[in-house]
Design an enzyme around this catalytic site. Structure first.
Site, PDB file in Angstrom:
ATOM      1  N   GLY A   1      33.921  36.524   3.009  1.00  0.00           N
ATOM      2  CA  GLY A   1      33.992  36.005   4.366  1.00  0.00           C
ATOM      3  C   GLY A   1      33.969  34.497   4.411  1.00  0.00           C
ATOM      4  O   GLY A   1      34.008  33.814   3.384  1.00  0.00           O
TER       5      GLY A   1
ATOM      6  N   THR B   1      36.184  41.669   8.061  1.00  0.00           N
ATOM      7  CA  THR B   1      36.462  40.292   8.481  1.00  0.00           C
ATOM      8  C   THR B   1      36.698  39.376   7.277  1.00  0.00           C
ATOM      9  O   THR B   1      37.283  38.305   7.428  1.00  0.00           O
ATOM     10  CB  THR B   1      35.307  39.716   9.325  1.00  0.00           C
TER      11      THR B   1
ATOM     12  N   LEU C   1      24.780  38.587   3.263  1.00  0.00           N
ATOM     13  CA  LEU C   1      25.509  37.975   4.363  1.00  0.00           C
ATOM     14  C   LEU C   1      26.376  38.969   5.125  1.00  0.00           C
ATOM     15  O   LEU C   1      26.962  38.629   6.161  1.00  0.00           O
ATOM     16  CB  LEU C   1      26.406  36.841   3.852  1.00  0.00           C
TER      17      LEU C   1
ATOM     18  N   TYR D   1       9.165  45.071   3.694  1.00  0.00           N
ATOM     19  CA  TYR D   1       9.325  45.263   2.255  1.00  0.00           C
ATOM     20  C   TYR D   1       8.508  44.242   1.471  1.00  0.00           C
ATOM     21  O   TYR D   1       7.976  44.552   0.407  1.00  0.00           O
ATOM     22  CB  TYR D   1      10.812  45.152   1.865  1.00  0.00           C
TER      23      TYR D   1
ATOM     24  N   TYR E   1      24.323  42.929  17.804  1.00  0.00           N
ATOM     25  CA  TYR E   1      24.161  41.887  16.784  1.00  0.00           C
ATOM     26  C   TYR E   1      22.772  41.274  16.842  1.00  0.00           C
ATOM     27  O   TYR E   1      22.078  41.182  15.820  1.00  0.00           O
ATOM     28  CB  TYR E   1      25.232  40.811  16.988  1.00  0.00           C
TER      29      TYR E   1
END
Length: 410
Positions: free
Chosen positions: A96, A121, A157, A243, A229
């Site tokens: 990307g 994308t 990412l 975590y 998003y």
């Protein structure tokens, strides 16, 4: 005998003799350590054996890959790190816009890089200059499915980042941010790798605090068009720190503000690419609402440096990475019009729902803990980005002309 019987040329002979020599060295070291019966030396033996095994593997892969390089292909110059300092780094979404620039940085530093991307994308052309390099590998893969490989660092990412792309399939966006992050954290736990999550300034929503520091919890509409998003990244951050606490995984969280530069997709719907493409093509520049909403734009190389510094730092706190220089959308439209095409007009359209009215990062934490702040000014960044989009338009026109000629011959 093998060389003679296979009628190998000089380079092939050299390759096999080199690999044979390394293997003999490996087995010799094993034999030496195998005769050492002192139990106190077992840990150093294992460490050295691991290093030798990794060196053997590296040399073998280097020779095999080198023999399959594209004839005459020249790669960008990179550092050559010793095997003990070289890291094996996974970059999700590495084809990307931001990911490919990060790959460049990591390759230049001398590390091994694995890119995984589903190419929703991302574009292979963004990393094609590394394809065939001995330290580079690219895998077509969707992070919503688990993957099993060995690595030391994970830059996560993968996720559509522009409104048209993440709103195209909101369910898929949510799954990428949640299942994708869960899978990468699971991989980090299995191989004990450090993970950096590329989060976003969208976690702050339409902020009621200005500028936005990392202590601000945000003002997000959980059922709005941007929620897939915004909330997906908020949950991803929660997963990272869960975590860290429960599984003792080393995590880093970067909250990325508006970024621009070469390799942006021409039709990704972000402010910078929209305005530049509209101006270059002679179309009116579209401003949604009155244009008084503000943004802060950073050049992609500044962001990449920040990501790299954050990953290798001891700072495990969420960290803003952005340019604190703030401008209104209308002023930015005027700037693009002046510097790209003064003949076009600025047209106002209805405001987008839940569009943040203010966006400016407080980067105090990044300055203090990472010694990082943006260094590329807007003029320099825009000039490089405009040149890139001019090339993209030129390529598109040549491609269209080629197809038109091919159809006319048919």
């Amino acid at each position: 005998f093998f060389v003679i019987s296979c009628n190998l040329d000089f380079m092939q002979t050299r390759m096999y003799l080199h690999a044979t020599a390394v293997l003999l060295l490996f087995f010799g070291v094993l034999a030496i350590f195998g005769n050492n019966k002192e139990p106190t030396a077992s840990k150093p033996q294992n460490v050295i054996a691991d290093l030798v095994a990794r060196e053997v593997s590296e040399q073998f892969l280097h020779q095999v890959k080198a023999s399959s390089h594209q004839p005459g292909k020249v790669f960008p110059q990179t550092k050559e790190l010793p095997i003990s300092e070289r890291k094996r780094i996974l970059v999700t979404g590495g084809a990307g816009f931001v990911g490919s620039h990060l790959v460049d940085k990591l390759m230049m530093e001398g590390h091994e890089v694995i890119v995984i991307d589903n190419f929703f994308t991302g574009r292979k052309k963004n990393v094609e200059h590394w394809i065939g390099h001995t330290r580079f590998e690219i895998i077509t893969h969707d992070v919503t499915d688990p993957i099993f490989l060995q690595c030391d660092r994970i830059y996560h990412l993968a996720c559509p980042a522009s409104p048209p792309h993440y709103q195209y399939n909101p369910i898929k966006t949510i799954k990428t941010s949640t299942l994708g992050t869960l899978n990468m954290l699971g991989l980090a736990r299995r191989v004990r790798a450090r993970l950096l999550l590329a989060s976003t300034s969208e976690v702050y929503g339409d902020p009621q605090v200005h500028p936005q520091s990392e202590e601000y919890w945000g003002h997000v509409n959980p059922i709005g068009p941007r929620a897939c998003y915004d909330e997906g990244k908020r949950v991803a951050e929660t997963m990272c720190y869960a975590y860290e606490k429960q599984e003792n995984i080393s995590v880093r969280v970067a909250r990325i503000f508006n970024t621009f530069g070469p390799r942006m997709h021409p039709n990704d719907g972000r402010v910078v690419s929209n305005f530049i493409m509209q101006a270059l093509e002679g179309n009116d520049i579209t401003v949604y609402g009155d244009g008084k909403q503000t943004r802060s734009f950073q050049y992609v190389s500044d962001l990449v440096d920040g990501l790299y510094k954050l990953m290798e730092s001891n700072n495990n706190l969420p960290t803003n990475l952005g340019n604190p220089t703030e401008t209104t959308i209308l002023n930015f439209a005027e700037y693009i019009r002046k510097h790209v095409n003064a003949q076009v007009q600025i047209k106002h359209h209805a405001a987008a729902k839940d569009d943040p009215q203010q966006r400016k990062p407080d980067i105090t934490r990044a300055k203090q803990l990472l010694n990082w702040e943006p260094i590329i000014d807007l003029d320099t960044g825009i000039r490089k980005t405009v040149e890139y989009f001019k090339e993209e338009i030129g390529l598109l026109k040549r491609s269209e002309k080629h197809h038109a000629n091919a159809h006319s011959k048919d």
